[in-house]
Design an enzyme around this catalytic site. Structure first.
Site, PDB file in Angstrom:
ATOM      1  N   HIS A   1       0.799  -1.219   0.000  1.00 47.89           N
ATOM      2  CA  HIS A   1       0.000   0.000   0.000  1.00 47.89           C
ATOM      3  C   HIS A   1       0.837   1.277   0.000  1.00 47.89           C
ATOM      4  O   HIS A   1       0.617   2.197  -0.794  1.00 47.89           O
ATOM      5  CB  HIS A   1      -0.915  -0.054   1.216  1.00 47.89           C
ATOM      6  CG  HIS A   1      -1.951   1.007   1.289  1.00 47.89           C
ATOM      7  ND1 HIS A   1      -1.742   2.197   1.931  1.00 47.89           N
ATOM      8  CD2 HIS A   1      -3.212   1.043   0.824  1.00 47.89           C
ATOM      9  CE1 HIS A   1      -2.837   2.944   1.853  1.00 47.89           C
ATOM     10  NE2 HIS A   1      -3.750   2.256   1.186  1.00 47.89           N
TER      11      HIS A   1
ATOM     12  N   ASN B   1     -13.303   4.592   3.325  1.00 45.40           N
ATOM     13  CA  ASN B   1     -13.986   3.812   2.288  1.00 45.40           C
ATOM     14  C   ASN B   1     -15.281   3.166   2.753  1.00 45.40           C
ATOM     15  O   ASN B   1     -15.699   2.153   2.222  1.00 45.40           O
ATOM     16  CB  ASN B   1     -13.068   2.688   1.783  1.00 45.40           C
ATOM     17  CG  ASN B   1     -11.817   3.200   1.110  1.00 45.40           C
ATOM     18  OD1 ASN B   1     -11.738   4.365   0.726  1.00 45.40           O
ATOM     19  ND2 ASN B   1     -10.831   2.343   0.972  1.00 45.40           N
TER      20      ASN B   1
ATOM     21  N   SER C   1      -7.505   5.980  -0.258  1.00 44.28           N
ATOM     22  CA  SER C   1      -6.062   5.928  -0.075  1.00 44.28           C
ATOM     23  C   SER C   1      -5.326   6.436  -1.301  1.00 44.28           C
ATOM     24  O   SER C   1      -4.211   6.952  -1.199  1.00 44.28           O
ATOM     25  CB  SER C   1      -5.616   4.489   0.214  1.00 44.28           C
ATOM     26  OG  SER C   1      -5.943   4.098   1.512  1.00 44.28           O
TER      27      SER C   1
END
Length: 353
Positions: A110, A210, A292
């Site tokens: 990530h 989210n 993100s």
């Protein structure tokens, strides 16, 4: 009690073989530039004539970064690791995505993805271009296997602020309801760390979350952080994204991708070498979607603005006043869904200082 912060992780890993056409590949010489619809939506290439972010440092407070990735390695400044230090002193590492144990967890790709969106090398003949192609990247690992504690995240924010970061990107968030905890002062570490960074003149950018919640998640909820909601390739609010509601109304929107509509509708960026999914057609890149991905788009634009000599208030003012609301055709108009609207890099860098 250990409270875990849930990374607002990318929702999908998708192929980048079929993409919308943009002018980015021609402008930068990066082979995956044509897949970077997010740069086009932000009008980032048009901003580069005024600023490329040179001399600025973006701290990616996240899962760590692949320190040897060819699209990132030339851009790195010394980083730090706060996750996985156990009972030992922190920091206990250099921000590498593999962590203290030397093992790279799949969830920890990530941070490398986030870093590439913000400031990957442009024009090097490989991969992508970052929003701020001449900014530097500070890798700060506060999440291991995709999660971490409020104290670890706060320590990373403070460390970045103390070691030269101009912009801090927080593509992470706590579970729903954590806003109440910070309002009551029960878990104030992240709140206080964001305030500390801002007092030191650092722009703090955080993903909204989210969960399709009306509220920006924590730490995007905190005063001093700019909350970023996600848009799809059409510039509309992404279905998974939280809305831009927070007490100080400091929220904007940026490209995050669509979660279930094919690779061309997600955001392509760097991942640790060899970790790209086979269906993506690239071993060192992947396409992911989420708030993100939206936050580092804004962190990159913030670096373009700090490079022009703007302070925190000046950066926020330029971003908010020039953000545009799709369909309505207005700028700087607050709505509950997208905050002040979709960030426009080309317009922001032209704002008077």
């Amino acid at each position: 009690m250990r409270i875990r912060a849930l990374v607002t992780a990318a929702l999908v890993g998708l192929s980048v073989l079929t993409t919308q056409t943009t002018a980015t590949a021609q402008q930068t010489g990066d082979p995956l530039g044509d897949a970077q619809w997010g740069l086009t939506q932000l009008r980032a290439p048009e901003a580069w004539a005024s600023s490329t972010g040179a001399g600025q440092v973006i701290a990616v407070v996240d899962t760590g970064v692949d320190l040897g990735h060819p699209d990132l390695a030339p851009k790195l400044v010394p980083g730090a690791t706060f996750a996985g230090c156990g009972d030992g002193p922190a920091p206990c590492g250099n921000g590498d995505w593999r962590g203290v144990d030397g093992v790279g967890q799949p969830a920890d790709v990530h941070g490398t993805h986030v870093a590439g969106i913000a400031a990957a090398v442009a024009g090097n003949g490989v991969g992508i271009a970052g929003v701020a192609p001449d900014a530097r990247i500070m890798p700060v690992k506060v999440l291991e296997n995709g999660s971490g504690s409020f104290p670890e995240i706060a320590a990373g924010i403070r460390w970045a602020a103390d070691h030269g970061a101009d912009v801090i990107n927080l593509s992470l968030g706590a579970s729903l309801g954590a806003q109440v905890l910070t309002l009551l002062g029960i878990n104030a570490e992240a709140k206080e760390a964001v305030a500390y960074a801002r007092e030191k003149g650092v722009v703090v950018v955080a993903s909204a979350g989210n969960e399709t919640s009306p509220l920006c998640g924590t730490p995007a909820w905190e005063a001093g952080a700019l909350c970023v909601t996600a848009t799809d390739p059409k510039g509309q609010h992404a279905s998974y994204s939280n809305f831009g509601i927070k007490l100080d109304t400091k929220a904007v929107a940026a490209p995050g991708g669509a979660s279930k509509q094919g690779c061309e509708n997600a955001v392509v960026s760097t991942v640790p070498r060899g970790m790209g999914k086979p269906e993506c057609g690239q071993s060192d890149y992947d396409s992911l979607a989420g708030t993100s991905m939206a936050a580092p788009h804004v962190a990159g634009v913030a670096a373009l603005l700090t490079a022009q000599g703007r302070d925190v208030e000046g950066v926020e003012r330029a971003l908010i006043r020039t953000a545009r609301t799709p369909l309505l055709g207005t700028r700087g108009l607050y709505t509950a869904v997208q905050g002040y609207g979709l960030v426009d890099a080309a317009a922001a860098v032209q704002q008077p200082l």
